[in-house]
Design a protein around this motif. Structure first.
Motif, PDB file in Angstrom:
ATOM      1  N   THR A 168     -20.326 -30.376  22.368  1.00 46.36           N
ATOM      2  CA  THR A 168     -20.050 -31.223  23.534  1.00 46.36           C
ATOM      3  C   THR A 168     -20.532 -32.652  23.340  1.00 46.36           C
ATOM      4  O   THR A 168     -20.112 -33.555  24.062  1.00 46.36           O
ATOM      5  CB  THR A 168     -20.705 -30.622  24.779  1.00 46.36           C
ATOM      6  OG1 THR A 168     -22.102 -30.413  24.518  1.00 46.36           O
ATOM      7  CG2 THR A 168     -20.053 -29.301  25.158  1.00 46.36           C
ATOM      8  N   SER A 169     -21.407 -32.866  22.340  1.00 45.15           N
ATOM      9  CA  SER A 169     -21.863 -34.231  22.044  1.00 45.15           C
ATOM     10  C   SER A 169     -20.972 -34.913  21.016  1.00 45.15           C
ATOM     11  O   SER A 169     -21.216 -36.068  20.651  1.00 45.15           O
ATOM     12  CB  SER A 169     -23.306 -34.199  21.526  1.00 45.15           C
ATOM     13  OG  SER A 169     -23.388 -33.460  20.317  1.00 45.15           O
ATOM     14  N   GLY A 170     -19.963 -34.185  20.539  1.00 45.35           N
ATOM     15  CA  GLY A 170     -19.015 -34.777  19.604  1.00 45.35           C
ATOM     16  C   GLY A 170     -19.336 -34.555  18.146  1.00 45.35           C
ATOM     17  O   GLY A 170     -18.689 -35.130  17.269  1.00 45.35           O
ATOM     18  N   GLU A 171     -20.317 -33.682  17.858  1.00 48.44           N
ATOM     19  CA  GLU A 171     -20.703 -33.435  16.481  1.00 48.44           C
ATOM     20  C   GLU A 171     -19.971 -32.216  15.928  1.00 48.44           C
ATOM     21  O   GLU A 171     -19.787 -31.216  16.634  1.00 48.44           O
ATOM     22  CB  GLU A 171     -22.222 -33.199  16.387  1.00 48.44           C
ATOM     23  CG  GLU A 171     -23.055 -34.402  16.776  1.00 48.44           C
ATOM     24  CD  GLU A 171     -22.798 -35.599  15.884  1.00 48.44           C
ATOM     25  OE1 GLU A 171     -22.702 -35.403  14.654  1.00 48.44           O
ATOM     26  OE2 GLU A 171     -22.657 -36.716  16.415  1.00 48.44           O
ATOM     27  N   PRO A 172     -19.568 -32.251  14.635  1.00 49.62           N
ATOM     28  CA  PRO A 172     -18.944 -31.061  14.032  1.00 49.62           C
ATOM     29  C   PRO A 172     -19.989 -29.960  13.866  1.00 49.62           C
ATOM     30  O   PRO A 172     -21.131 -30.218  13.501  1.00 49.62           O
ATOM     31  CB  PRO A 172     -18.429 -31.572  12.690  1.00 49.62           C
ATOM     32  CG  PRO A 172     -19.227 -32.796  12.385  1.00 49.62           C
ATOM     33  CD  PRO A 172     -19.585 -33.410  13.698  1.00 49.62           C
ATOM     34  N   LEU A 173     -19.595 -28.736  14.138  1.00 49.80           N
ATOM     35  CA  LEU A 173     -20.502 -27.603  14.067  1.00 49.80           C
ATOM     36  C   LEU A 173     -20.341 -26.864  12.741  1.00 49.80           C
ATOM     37  O   LEU A 173     -19.239 -26.788  12.172  1.00 49.80           O
ATOM     38  CB  LEU A 173     -20.233 -26.643  15.221  1.00 49.80           C
ATOM     39  CG  LEU A 173     -20.504 -27.204  16.624  1.00 49.80           C
ATOM     40  CD1 LEU A 173     -20.045 -26.219  17.687  1.00 49.80           C
ATOM     41  CD2 LEU A 173     -21.981 -27.532  16.789  1.00 49.80           C
ATOM     42  N   VAL A 174     -21.438 -26.295  12.251  1.00 56.32           N
ATOM     43  CA  VAL A 174     -21.429 -25.518  11.022  1.00 56.32           C
ATOM     44  C   VAL A 174     -20.751 -24.174  11.279  1.00 56.32           C
ATOM     45  O   VAL A 174     -21.047 -23.497  12.281  1.00 56.32           O
ATOM     46  CB  VAL A 174     -22.858 -25.312  10.500  1.00 56.32           C
ATOM     47  CG1 VAL A 174     -22.875 -24.347   9.322  1.00 56.32           C
ATOM     48  CG2 VAL A 174     -23.468 -26.654  10.091  1.00 56.32           C
ATOM     49  N   SER A 177     -22.428 -19.779   6.350  1.00 53.41           N
ATOM     50  CA  SER A 177     -23.730 -19.871   5.677  1.00 53.41           C
ATOM     51  C   SER A 177     -23.765 -20.972   4.634  1.00 53.41           C
ATOM     52  O   SER A 177     -24.851 -21.366   4.182  1.00 53.41           O
ATOM     53  CB  SER A 177     -24.074 -18.525   5.024  1.00 53.41           C
ATOM     54  OG  SER A 177     -23.073 -18.161   4.076  1.00 53.41           O
ATOM     55  N   GLU A 178     -22.616 -21.448   4.215  1.00 51.08           N
ATOM     56  CA  GLU A 178     -22.551 -22.531   3.239  1.00 51.08           C
ATOM     57  C   GLU A 178     -22.488 -23.900   3.907  1.00 51.08           C
ATOM     58  O   GLU A 178     -22.257 -24.908   3.244  1.00 51.08           O
ATOM     59  CB  GLU A 178     -21.345 -22.329   2.320  1.00 51.08           C
ATOM     60  CG  GLU A 178     -21.421 -21.044   1.508  1.00 51.08           C
ATOM     61  CD  GLU A 178     -20.220 -20.853   0.594  1.00 51.08           C
ATOM     62  OE1 GLU A 178     -19.327 -21.732   0.603  1.00 51.08           O
ATOM     63  OE2 GLU A 178     -20.183 -19.839  -0.115  1.00 51.08           O
ATOM     64  N   HIS A 179     -22.666 -23.908   5.218  1.00 54.13           N
ATOM     65  CA  HIS A 179     -22.746 -25.143   6.009  1.00 54.13           C
ATOM     66  C   HIS A 179     -21.433 -25.935   6.022  1.00 54.13           C
ATOM     67  O   HIS A 179     -21.440 -27.162   6.186  1.00 54.13           O
ATOM     68  CB  HIS A 179     -23.896 -26.034   5.516  1.00 54.13           C
ATOM     69  CG  HIS A 179     -25.239 -25.363   5.573  1.00 54.13           C
ATOM     70  ND1 HIS A 179     -25.907 -25.156   6.752  1.00 54.13           N
ATOM     71  CD2 HIS A 179     -26.001 -24.811   4.599  1.00 54.13           C
ATOM     72  CE1 HIS A 179     -27.046 -24.525   6.513  1.00 54.13           C
ATOM     73  NE2 HIS A 179     -27.135 -24.295   5.210  1.00 54.13           N
ATOM     74  N   ASN A 180     -20.314 -25.249   5.856  1.00 54.79           N
ATOM     75  CA  ASN A 180     -19.020 -25.915   5.995  1.00 54.79           C
ATOM     76  C   ASN A 180     -18.737 -26.192   7.469  1.00 54.79           C
ATOM     77  O   ASN A 180     -19.026 -25.361   8.331  1.00 54.79           O
ATOM     78  CB  ASN A 180     -17.912 -25.028   5.427  1.00 54.79           C
ATOM     79  CG  ASN A 180     -17.991 -24.894   3.918  1.00 54.79           C
ATOM     80  OD1 ASN A 180     -18.079 -25.884   3.199  1.00 54.79           O
ATOM     81  ND2 ASN A 180     -17.979 -23.664   3.426  1.00 54.79           N
ATOM     82  N   THR A 181     -18.162 -27.351   7.745  1.00 56.29           N
ATOM     83  CA  THR A 181     -17.788 -27.691   9.115  1.00 56.29           C
ATOM     84  C   THR A 181     -16.271 -27.602   9.326  1.00 56.29           C
ATOM     85  O   THR A 181     -15.769 -27.959  10.375  1.00 56.29           O
ATOM     86  CB  THR A 181     -18.265 -29.112   9.471  1.00 56.29           C
ATOM     87  OG1 THR A 181     -17.712 -30.046   8.539  1.00 56.29           O
ATOM     88  CG2 THR A 181     -19.787 -29.192   9.416  1.00 56.29           C
ATOM     89  N   ARG A 230     -20.840 -23.378  23.863  1.00 49.49           N
ATOM     90  CA  ARG A 230     -19.403 -23.151  23.699  1.00 49.49           C
ATOM     91  C   ARG A 230     -18.773 -24.403  23.090  1.00 49.49           C
ATOM     92  O   ARG A 230     -18.885 -25.497  23.656  1.00 49.49           O
ATOM     93  CB  ARG A 230     -18.752 -22.853  25.048  1.00 49.49           C
ATOM     94  CG  ARG A 230     -17.259 -22.527  24.933  1.00 49.49           C
ATOM     95  CD  ARG A 230     -16.620 -22.337  26.296  1.00 49.49           C
ATOM     96  NE  ARG A 230     -15.232 -21.907  26.150  1.00 49.49           N
ATOM     97  CZ  ARG A 230     -14.820 -20.660  26.141  1.00 49.49           C
ATOM     98  NH1 ARG A 230     -15.713 -19.689  26.330  1.00 49.49           N
ATOM     99  NH2 ARG A 230     -13.552 -20.344  25.984  1.00 49.49           N
ATOM    100  N   PRO A 231     -18.109 -24.277  21.947  1.00 47.51           N
ATOM    101  CA  PRO A 231     -17.540 -25.457  21.295  1.00 47.51           C
ATOM    102  C   PRO A 231     -16.156 -25.790  21.834  1.00 47.51           C
ATOM    103  O   PRO A 231     -15.531 -25.002  22.540  1.00 47.51           O
ATOM    104  CB  PRO A 231     -17.453 -25.019  19.832  1.00 47.51           C
ATOM    105  CG  PRO A 231     -17.172 -23.549  19.927  1.00 47.51           C
ATOM    106  CD  PRO A 231     -17.909 -23.052  21.143  1.00 47.51           C
ATOM    107  N   VAL A 232     -15.690 -26.962  21.460  1.00 49.10           N
ATOM    108  CA  VAL A 232     -14.294 -27.337  21.681  1.00 49.10           C
ATOM    109  C   VAL A 232     -13.562 -27.107  20.358  1.00 49.10           C
ATOM    110  O   VAL A 232     -13.944 -27.674  19.329  1.00 49.10           O
ATOM    111  CB  VAL A 232     -14.154 -28.807  22.116  1.00 49.10           C
ATOM    112  CG1 VAL A 232     -12.681 -29.176  22.276  1.00 49.10           C
ATOM    113  CG2 VAL A 232     -14.916 -29.057  23.393  1.00 49.10           C
ATOM    114  N   PRO A 233     -12.523 -26.264  20.330  1.00 47.38           N
ATOM    115  CA  PRO A 233     -11.840 -25.997  19.060  1.00 47.38           C
ATOM    116  C   PRO A 233     -10.900 -27.129  18.652  1.00 47.38           C
ATOM    117  O   PRO A 233     -10.185 -27.687  19.475  1.00 47.38           O
ATOM    118  CB  PRO A 233     -11.056 -24.722  19.356  1.00 47.38           C
ATOM    119  CG  PRO A 233     -10.787 -24.782  20.828  1.00 47.38           C
ATOM    120  CD  PRO A 233     -11.965 -25.481  21.450  1.00 47.38           C
TER     121      PRO A 233
END
Length: 874
Positions: free
Chosen positions: A496-502, A505-509, A530-533
């Motif tokens: 919700t803050s506009g950041e891409p989520l991991v 486990s390999e930290h891919n966004t 809850r993310p925005v897809p």
């Protein structure tokens, strides 16, 4: 109606040719009233054929057979039928000498050998060579050619053909000859020749291995100053193909010729590319940025065919996308590398959605690899080209760039010099990557646009977010039930803050989800909210996506999605929702959130101006029609116009500021920074003039008068044409024509500015354009710019409730079908989806189709389009 109905050709009936041709010696004598074609064919029985055929059947149309010799002796008992020459009792290996007389001067179909502006030229794809001489005119018959052209030297000083020049000289009586030899086997559709009084422009390219390639461009003298951009584009393409695909050019010379009268955009004939003048000639004074960009792409496309189409060609015409889809993908990659990859992708997807999706949903829908056809020229379609390119793009997405390159290297090495199939292409990708693409092949076999319905769920206690994707594909002609496709869905999740989520486990966004079942759920764990897809990034598959984004979510994605394409797409989805809500009576006013989204777009510093210009453009009427069950075009257009007027009025000050900040005041250059600035500035000008803004009018008039390049001048012209300023409109139209009446390519743009205008381009105006002295029925470009633009782009007037637009198109199709059926069939396409429209439009369109169907002399080309369109009604 036709007394005898044409028969369809079916892929299932493919058989290898009974005979093959190893070598072709051609001697072509050109005269003012005819041409004599002398061919010697070195033929042998195909060892793969088990038919035991003792007759040789050659294709031929509109030919006068003058002589026929087999191994030096006259042939007895031969038979000439409509479309064929049968030679009985042939041995297993022999020479056949054929002389035919043809009349290129009377060839209005522009197929085979014909004259254009006093110049002889050819167009042999798909089946034009059979209009030059009797031949096994099919792609899987590949031969080496030696071509000698003879003509009057004063009238036709330039004589060109495929390959390298090996002999030339005077013949007496003012005639001369040039002989060309192509050392690489090719199908007859790649044969080319040109004869004319042309100016030569030269350049050169040094390959990675150190070979110097002679580059030549031939044009009419009046176009001598318009060659530099095409030659520069060619050198860029040659260097790019070496770097990205490892493909080096193989002949000593590469020739480009510009022709005014041409049914296609360009043709990739081996070593001798023939271009429609509008697709290759450019100077800052006569061509827009869009034209420069298009020329760069088309020149690259035709050059890339040297390997993906010429060195490796298609076995039969059902495999057309083998060369065209792959090459469109390659030219899209090239264009992305030359400029903004995001803008290039937006433009391509816009075309897919507004045109190819409509083709997929209509009666002419067909798989990327069609099952049957009546006239192959009707299948040079967006499905074969553009959807075919998307299929290749999906393979690239699934394999990744490194394995895809290994697959393409294997494909070229394994099949060099052969005529192969789409399955051979996919098999090379499988063998190089060890991936099983069996299910993926359905993209070549099944028609229609798949639809993805996405739902999601978030479990706050476990931090698990789930996406469930269901796929389906509507019935299409001959295919009622579709099996699941293999669909790559590139996606990411945003906080919700506009950041891409991991995501793992390999930290891919970002991830590529592979949907292979009718329904599948994907789970992402360890999320704190809850993310925005962000779904289908980069438009990773040619599908329709249904997810219940709210308007607030769409505004959020338009501002925060790290994928540039999805930022644009979110803005488009928001605008679509607002427009259709007004059209359906759910809203009466424009949602203020859309206005604020556009204001933010215009005022946020640091954004790419080209990207902003694309995001400012409202969804096209054609796309809005595609999203509507029974399209009332007038109602859709009114709603879109209301939104456009509201946005432009509310953002007047911001638009004026854009004009101050972004319009280049330096010498013209076709380079990304300037192109982007002009694009945004001229978009702002268009929005200002359409609301009748006096300051916008004054700026448009000033820009029209002071512009030093065609981009700005034509933008000002269109801004005033599509505005309520009647006096200024007619003034600039008159001035523009007076200034450029000597240049056919610029006059074509003048025609299109009027025939495509939602303000003035009604049937009355367009009829007047057909009567204009500069209009020429025999020139396909002029026809497309007037009739084609009216029916394909000016949808409000074409679909006028009284049916005038439909009847107008029917009249022009009828006229064209008598002398250029390929163009008449192309122009009929806007009528084919008549069932998509509201009843009053549906009845009108179907009525025109029935009138065309009942014509007694209907061409094969038009017959196929019309009958398939009406058959859907049951």
């Amino acid at each position: 109606m036709r007394a005898e109905q044409p028969k369809a050709v079916h892929l299932a009936d493919y058989r290898v040719p009974a005979f093959l041709i190893d070598h072709v010696d051609l001697r072509i004598e050109l005269f003012e009233d005819s041409a004599m074609v002398h061919s010697r064919l070195q033929i042998h029985r195909n060892p793969e054929d088990d038919s035991g055929a003792r007759e040789l059947v050659l294709h031929g149309e509109d030919l006068e057979l003058v002589s026929l010799m087999l191994d030096g002796r006259p042939v007895e008992g031969h038979r000439v039928d409509e479309g064929s020459l049968t030679v009985p009792g042939v041995p297993d290996q022999f020479h056949l000498d054929i002389t035919t007389r043809i009349q290129p001067q009377n060839n209005t179909r522009l197929e085979g050998l014909y004259q254009s502006s006093g110049m002889f030229c050819t167009q042999c794809e798909p089946e034009g060579f059979r209009r030059i001489t009797y031949f096994l005119d099919r792609p899987d018959v590949m031969a080496c050619y030696r071509t000698r052209i003879e003509a009057q030297q004063h009238t036709y000083p330039v004589l060109l053909a495929n390959g390298n020049p090996v002999d030339w000289g005077e013949l007496g009586d003012g005639r001369h000859q040039v002989t060309w030899e192509d050392p690489y086997p090719k199908p007859s559709y790649l044969f080319a020749m040109v004869a004319g009084d042309l100016v030569e422009k030269r350049d050169e390219f040094v390959t990675g291995s150190g070979r110097t390639i002679d580059l030549r461009m031939y044009v009419e003298a009046r176009n001598e100053a318009k060659c530099d951009h095409a030659l520069t584009s060619l050198k860029k393409a040659m260097a790019w193909d070496e770097e990205v695909y490892g493909r080096e050019y193989d002949l000593d010379i590469f020739i480009v010729v510009a022709v005014d009268d041409f049914n296609m955009g360009a043709m990739e004939n081996k070593g001798l590319n023939i271009f429609n003048s509008s697709c290759v000639l450019a100077s800052p004074e006569t061509a827009t940025d869009a034209a420069y960009d298009r020329i760069e792409s088309i020149v690259a496309h035709e050059y890339f065919h040297n390997w993906s189409g010429n060195r490796v060609t298609c076995r039969d015409w059902f495999q057309l996308s083998l060369k065209e889809g792959f090459t469109v993908f390659r030219d899209n990659q090239f264009s992305a590398d030359m400029g903004s990859a995001t803008v290039q992708r937006i433009d391509h997807v816009n075309m897919l959605r507004t045109a190819q999706f409509a083709e997929d949903a209509g009666p002419m829908a067909h798989p990327v690899r069609p099952d049957s056809y009546i006239e192959i020229a009707n299948f040079y379609t967006l499905t074969v080209y553009e959807k075919g390119a998307e299929v290749v793009r999906m393979i690239h997405t699934l394999l990744g760039p490194d394995l895809f390159r290994e697959g393409s290297d294997l494909y070229f090495a394994r099949y060099d010099g052969q005529a192969v199939t789409t399955d051979d292409f996919v098999r090379a990708m499988e063998d190089a990557s060890s991936r099983d693409l069996t299910q993926f092949r359905r993209w070549y076999e099944q028609a229609g646009t798949p639809e993805l319905r996405v739902t999601d769920q978030f479990d706050a206690d476990s931090g698990t977010y789930s996406l469930t994707i269901r796929q389906s594909c509507p019935p299409t002609p001959g295919q009622s039930n579709k099996k699941p496709f293999h669909i790559p869905v590139r996606m990411g999740l945003i906080s919700t803050s506009g950041e891409p989520l991991v995501l793992d486990s390999e930290h891919n966004t970002e991830a590529v989800l592979e949907l292979m079942e009718g329904e599948h759920s994907f789970h992402f764990r360890g999320l704190g909210e809850r993310p925005v897809p962000s779904l289908l990034r980069g438009f990773s598959a040619p599908v329709k996506l249904d997810y219940p984004w709210t308007r607030d979510q769409l505004m959020f994605l338009a501002s925060h999605d790290p994928d540039g394409f999805n930022r644009w797409d979110a803005g488009q989805k928001l605008a679509v929702d607002v427009i259709l809500s007004i059209q359906q009576g759910l809203d009466t006013e424009v949602d203020p959130r859309l206005i604020e989204a556009y204001r933010t777009l215009l005022t946020t510093p640091g954004l790419d101006p080209a990207m902003v210009a694309r995001m400012l453009a409202l969804p096209a009427t054609a796309w809005l029609i595609e999203l509507t069950e029974e399209a009332d075009v007038a109602a859709i257009d009114r709603a879109r116009h209301q939104v456009e007027q509201t946005l432009s009025s509310a953002l007047r000050e911001e638009l004026l500021q854009v004009r101050r900040d972004h319009h280049p005041d330096e010498d013209y250059a076709f380079e990304p920074r300037q192109v982007a600035a002009r694009s945004l500035s001229n978009s702002a000008l268009t929005m200002l003039t359409r609301i009748g803004d006096d300051q916008g009018r004054n700026q448009a008039v000033t820009q029209f008068g002071q512009a030093t390049n065609m981009t700005d001048r034509l933008a000002a012209l269109k801004a005033l044409v599509d505005s309520p300023f009647d006096e200024e409109r007619e003034d600039v139209l008159a001035r523009f024509y007076d200034d450029w009446q000597h240049d056919p390519q610029v006059v074509e743009q003048w025609f299109a500015a009027q025939s495509g205008s939602p303000w003035v381009g009604d049937v009355t105006r367009v009829t007047q354009l057909l009567e204009h002295p500069a209009f020429d029925w025999k020139n396909p470009n002029k026809v497309r710019m007037v009739v084609g633009v009216f029916a394909g782009r000016n949808l409000a007037h074409f679909h006028s409730p009284d049916g005038r637009g439909h009847r107008f198109l029917g009249e022009q199709i009828r006229r064209l079908d008598s002398f250029n059926p390929q163009i008449s069939a192309q122009l009929a396409q806007p009528l084919t989806r008549w069932q998509r429209y509201a009843p009053h439009l549906r009845d009108s369109m179907a009525g025109v189709l029935r009138e065309l169907r009942d014509l007694p002399d209907l061409s094969r080309d038009l017959y196929e389009v019309v009958t398939k369109s009406l058959d859907e009604s049951g």
